[in-house]
Design a protein around this motif. Structure first.
Motif, PDB file in Angstrom:
ATOM      1  N   PHE A   1      53.923  76.994   3.482  1.00 28.43           N
ATOM      2  CA  PHE A   1      55.372  77.177   3.335  1.00 28.43           C
ATOM      3  C   PHE A   1      55.685  78.586   2.843  1.00 28.43           C
ATOM      4  O   PHE A   1      55.136  79.041   1.838  1.00 28.43           O
ATOM      5  CB  PHE A   1      55.940  76.184   2.318  1.00 28.43           C
ATOM      6  N   TYR A   2      56.618  79.236   3.548  1.00 29.42           N
ATOM      7  CA  TYR A   2      57.118  80.543   3.114  1.00 29.42           C
ATOM      8  C   TYR A   2      58.591  80.642   3.449  1.00 29.42           C
ATOM      9  O   TYR A   2      59.123  79.849   4.219  1.00 29.42           O
ATOM     10  CB  TYR A   2      56.337  81.688   3.784  1.00 29.42           C
ATOM     11  N   GLY A   3      59.252  81.631   2.870  1.00 31.30           N
ATOM     12  CA  GLY A   3      60.660  81.844   3.167  1.00 31.30           C
ATOM     13  C   GLY A   3      61.572  81.057   2.242  1.00 31.30           C
ATOM     14  O   GLY A   3      61.129  80.251   1.424  1.00 31.30           O
ATOM     15  N   GLN A   4      62.869  81.284   2.405  1.00 26.32           N
ATOM     16  CA  GLN A   4      63.871  80.706   1.512  1.00 26.32           C
ATOM     17  C   GLN A   4      64.585  79.489   2.098  1.00 26.32           C
ATOM     18  O   GLN A   4      65.413  78.875   1.425  1.00 26.32           O
ATOM     19  CB  GLN A   4      64.914  81.782   1.169  1.00 26.32           C
ATOM     20  N   GLU A   5      64.295  79.135   3.340  1.00 17.07           N
ATOM     21  CA  GLU A   5      65.003  78.011   3.957  1.00 17.07           C
ATOM     22  C   GLU A   5      64.686  76.699   3.236  1.00 17.07           C
ATOM     23  O   GLU A   5      63.517  76.403   2.969  1.00 17.07           O
ATOM     24  CB  GLU A   5      64.615  77.881   5.430  1.00 17.07           C
ATOM     25  N   PRO A   6      65.703  75.891   2.915  1.00 21.10           N
ATOM     26  CA  PRO A   6      65.442  74.584   2.289  1.00 21.10           C
ATOM     27  C   PRO A   6      64.549  73.725   3.179  1.00 21.10           C
ATOM     28  O   PRO A   6      64.676  73.740   4.405  1.00 21.10           O
ATOM     29  CB  PRO A   6      66.841  73.980   2.156  1.00 21.10           C
ATOM     30  N   LYS A   7      63.665  72.952   2.554  1.00 19.83           N
ATOM     31  CA  LYS A   7      62.690  72.197   3.340  1.00 19.83           C
ATOM     32  C   LYS A   7      62.655  70.709   3.010  1.00 19.83           C
ATOM     33  O   LYS A   7      61.838  69.980   3.568  1.00 19.83           O
ATOM     34  CB  LYS A   7      61.294  72.803   3.146  1.00 19.83           C
ATOM     35  N   TRP A   8      63.519  70.235   2.112  1.00 18.69           N
ATOM     36  CA  TRP A   8      63.402  68.844   1.676  1.00 18.69           C
ATOM     37  C   TRP A   8      63.565  67.870   2.833  1.00 18.69           C
ATOM     38  O   TRP A   8      62.788  66.911   2.960  1.00 18.69           O
ATOM     39  CB  TRP A   8      64.423  68.548   0.569  1.00 18.69           C
ATOM     40  N   ILE A   9      64.545  68.103   3.710  1.00 24.18           N
ATOM     41  CA  ILE A   9      64.762  67.147   4.802  1.00 24.18           C
ATOM     42  C   ILE A   9      63.678  67.285   5.866  1.00 24.18           C
ATOM     43  O   ILE A   9      63.276  66.298   6.497  1.00 24.18           O
ATOM     44  CB  ILE A   9      66.172  67.306   5.411  1.00 24.18           C
ATOM     45  N   GLN A  10      63.163  68.501   6.048  1.00 23.97           N
ATOM     46  CA  GLN A  10      62.060  68.683   6.990  1.00 23.97           C
ATOM     47  C   GLN A  10      60.813  67.945   6.513  1.00 23.97           C
ATOM     48  O   GLN A  10      60.103  67.325   7.313  1.00 23.97           O
ATOM     49  CB  GLN A  10      61.745  70.170   7.143  1.00 23.97           C
TER      50      GLN A  10
ATOM     51  N   GLY B   1      53.161  78.504  -0.280  1.00 25.99           N
ATOM     52  CA  GLY B   1      53.321  79.905  -0.643  1.00 25.99           C
ATOM     53  C   GLY B   1      54.581  80.037  -1.474  1.00 25.99           C
ATOM     54  O   GLY B   1      54.535  80.352  -2.655  1.00 25.99           O
ATOM     55  N   ASN B   2      55.723  79.728  -0.850  1.00 21.24           N
ATOM     56  CA  ASN B   2      57.015  79.712  -1.548  1.00 21.24           C
ATOM     57  C   ASN B   2      57.707  78.380  -1.303  1.00 21.24           C
ATOM     58  O   ASN B   2      57.743  77.896  -0.174  1.00 21.24           O
ATOM     59  CB  ASN B   2      57.923  80.840  -1.037  1.00 21.24           C
ATOM     60  N   ILE B   3      58.266  77.825  -2.355  1.00 21.77           N
ATOM     61  CA  ILE B   3      59.055  76.601  -2.224  1.00 21.77           C
ATOM     62  C   ILE B   3      59.961  76.496  -3.444  1.00 21.77           C
ATOM     63  O   ILE B   3      59.581  76.901  -4.554  1.00 21.77           O
ATOM     64  CB  ILE B   3      58.151  75.348  -2.100  1.00 21.77           C
ATOM     65  N   SER B   4      61.154  75.979  -3.256  1.00 19.27           N
ATOM     66  CA  SER B   4      62.080  75.833  -4.384  1.00 19.27           C
ATOM     67  C   SER B   4      61.681  74.628  -5.235  1.00 19.27           C
ATOM     68  O   SER B   4      60.979  73.720  -4.774  1.00 19.27           O
ATOM     69  CB  SER B   4      63.510  75.650  -3.871  1.00 19.27           C
ATOM     70  N   ASP B   5      62.134  74.620  -6.470  1.00 19.52           N
ATOM     71  CA  ASP B   5      61.863  73.485  -7.352  1.00 19.52           C
ATOM     72  C   ASP B   5      62.463  72.198  -6.783  1.00 19.52           C
ATOM     73  O   ASP B   5      61.882  71.119  -6.922  1.00 19.52           O
ATOM     74  CB  ASP B   5      62.441  73.750  -8.746  1.00 19.52           C
ATOM     75  N   TYR B   6      63.614  72.323  -6.143  1.00 21.34           N
ATOM     76  CA  TYR B   6      64.270  71.143  -5.565  1.00 21.34           C
ATOM     77  C   TYR B   6      63.427  70.558  -4.436  1.00 21.34           C
ATOM     78  O   TYR B   6      63.198  69.345  -4.380  1.00 21.34           O
ATOM     79  CB  TYR B   6      65.657  71.527  -5.047  1.00 21.34           C
ATOM     80  N   ASP B   7      62.947  71.404  -3.538  1.00 24.51           N
ATOM     81  CA  ASP B   7      62.127  70.926  -2.426  1.00 24.51           C
ATOM     82  C   ASP B   7      60.784  70.387  -2.916  1.00 24.51           C
ATOM     83  O   ASP B   7      60.230  69.454  -2.328  1.00 24.51           O
ATOM     84  CB  ASP B   7      61.888  72.055  -1.422  1.00 24.51           C
ATOM     85  N   ARG B   8      60.282  70.972  -3.988  1.00 22.25           N
ATOM     86  CA  ARG B   8      58.979  70.535  -4.511  1.00 22.25           C
ATOM     87  C   ARG B   8      59.041  69.091  -5.020  1.00 22.25           C
ATOM     88  O   ARG B   8      58.034  68.374  -5.008  1.00 22.25           O
ATOM     89  CB  ARG B   8      58.538  71.479  -5.635  1.00 22.25           C
ATOM     90  N   GLN B   9      60.221  68.648  -5.437  1.00 19.15           N
ATOM     91  CA  GLN B   9      60.346  67.292  -5.969  1.00 19.15           C
ATOM     92  C   GLN B   9      59.952  66.238  -4.937  1.00 19.15           C
ATOM     93  O   GLN B   9      59.275  65.258  -5.271  1.00 19.15           O
ATOM     94  CB  GLN B   9      61.781  67.043  -6.433  1.00 19.15           C
ATOM     95  N   ILE B  10      60.369  66.422  -3.694  1.00 23.58           N
ATOM     96  CA  ILE B  10      60.048  65.407  -2.688  1.00 23.58           C
ATOM     97  C   ILE B  10      58.564  65.452  -2.333  1.00 23.58           C
ATOM     98  O   ILE B  10      57.943  64.412  -2.088  1.00 23.58           O
ATOM     99  CB  ILE B  10      60.934  65.564  -1.429  1.00 23.58           C
ATOM    100  N   LEU B  11      57.982  66.651  -2.359  1.00 25.27           N
ATOM    101  CA  LEU B  11      56.535  66.740  -2.145  1.00 25.27           C
ATOM    102  C   LEU B  11      55.786  66.000  -3.245  1.00 25.27           C
ATOM    103  O   LEU B  11      54.828  65.268  -2.984  1.00 25.27           O
ATOM    104  CB  LEU B  11      56.097  68.204  -2.121  1.00 25.27           C
ATOM    105  N   ASP B  12      56.221  66.192  -4.479  1.00 26.82           N
ATOM    106  CA  ASP B  12      55.562  65.532  -5.608  1.00 26.82           C
ATOM    107  C   ASP B  12      55.654  64.013  -5.493  1.00 26.82           C
ATOM    108  O   ASP B  12      54.729  63.291  -5.889  1.00 26.82           O
ATOM    109  CB  ASP B  12      56.176  65.998  -6.927  1.00 26.82           C
TER     110      ASP B  12
END
Length: 248
Positions: A79-88, A109-120
């Motif tokens: 993962f890189y870039g600033q695009e939100p990824k939670w729904i993806q 690589g890069n991920i927001s704290d918000y998107d990281r929640q769904i990964l966790d």
């Protein structure tokens, strides 16, 4: 680091070094070092010279199974870039579960704290493993992708019978009615096949991804497979691979 000599240093459960257990090896390919197993070793570290200060040892994870735990796993490009990824992330995992995948390897690589929640959440459920890519030297994103492929190959070896390497914005679909990808792969068991290639169907993405979840009605409206339907002709240019990691 290609073909450079390094040393594996082994440590017990108390992080005390096991004297005489060190191993001289080489880096091949760029980021992979073979450190043979040692009795009593719970942690391992790698150094360039035996006299060097040993970096913090990393805990070993048992992956040498008599039979792979998973039939199909997915290695997801870093993962890189600033695009939100939670729904993806959610759509990607749930879609490929329907194709028979039971485990997912993510590299960050890069991920927001918000998107990281769904990964966790998927990690907590036992569906995924997440590896954060970090190094003291800067790398362009494509250089990290080469390392991600090598790392994921090693992680999936003996852990999964088949492993697919695709990006978060890609989906594997089968054309045979009432058959999943796993059904098709199971039919290849009697053949000496180590890799299959999947043609690439490009879908035009011309919209933004929502930054946050706003309600149930938002999900079907923003799912990539529903929102973007304009495609180009299928091609084997930039085709995707599904491999038997124990054979490749």
């Amino acid at each position: 680091m290609f073909k450079k000599t390094v040393y594996c240093r082994y440590f017990d459960c108390k992080r005390q070094e096991i004297v005489g257990a060190e191993w001289k090896g080489i880096v091949f390919p760029e980021s992979v070092v073979r450190c043979p197993r040692r009795i009593g070793a719970e942690f391992v570290s790698v150094i360039k010279e035996m006299e060097d200060e040993v970096p913090t040892p990393m805990r070993l994870k048992y992956r040498v199974f008599e039979k792979p735990i998973h039939t199909l796993s997915i290695c997801v490009a870093a993962f890189y870039g600033q695009e939100p990824k939670w729904i993806q992330i959610a759509e990607f995992i749930e879609h490929h579960k329907m194709e028979g995948a039971t485990f997912f390897y993510f590299h960050i690589g890069n991920i927001s704290d918000y998107d990281r929640q769904i990964l966790d959440e998927y990690v907590n459920q036992g569906d995924a493993e997440v590896k954060t890519l970090q190094e003291k030297y800067e790398r362009p994103f494509y250089a990290w992708q080469l390392i991600e492929i090598q790392d994921c190959h090693m992680r999936s070896k003996y852990h999964s019978k088949w492993t697919a390497f695709i990006d978060i914005d890609e989906r594997i679909h089968t054309n045979e009615p009432n058959k999943t990808l796993v059904d098709i792969l199971n039919n290849l068991d009697s053949q000496n096949i180590g890799e299959i290639q999947l043609p690439h169907l490009k879908v035009i993405k011309n919209g933004d991804t929502p930054a946050r979840y706003l309600g149930k009605g938002q999900v079907p409206r923003e799912m990539f497979s529903r929102k973007y339907i304009n495609t180009a002709e299928p091609t084997f240019d930039a085709s995707k691979a599904v491999i038997r990691p124990d054979k490749v």
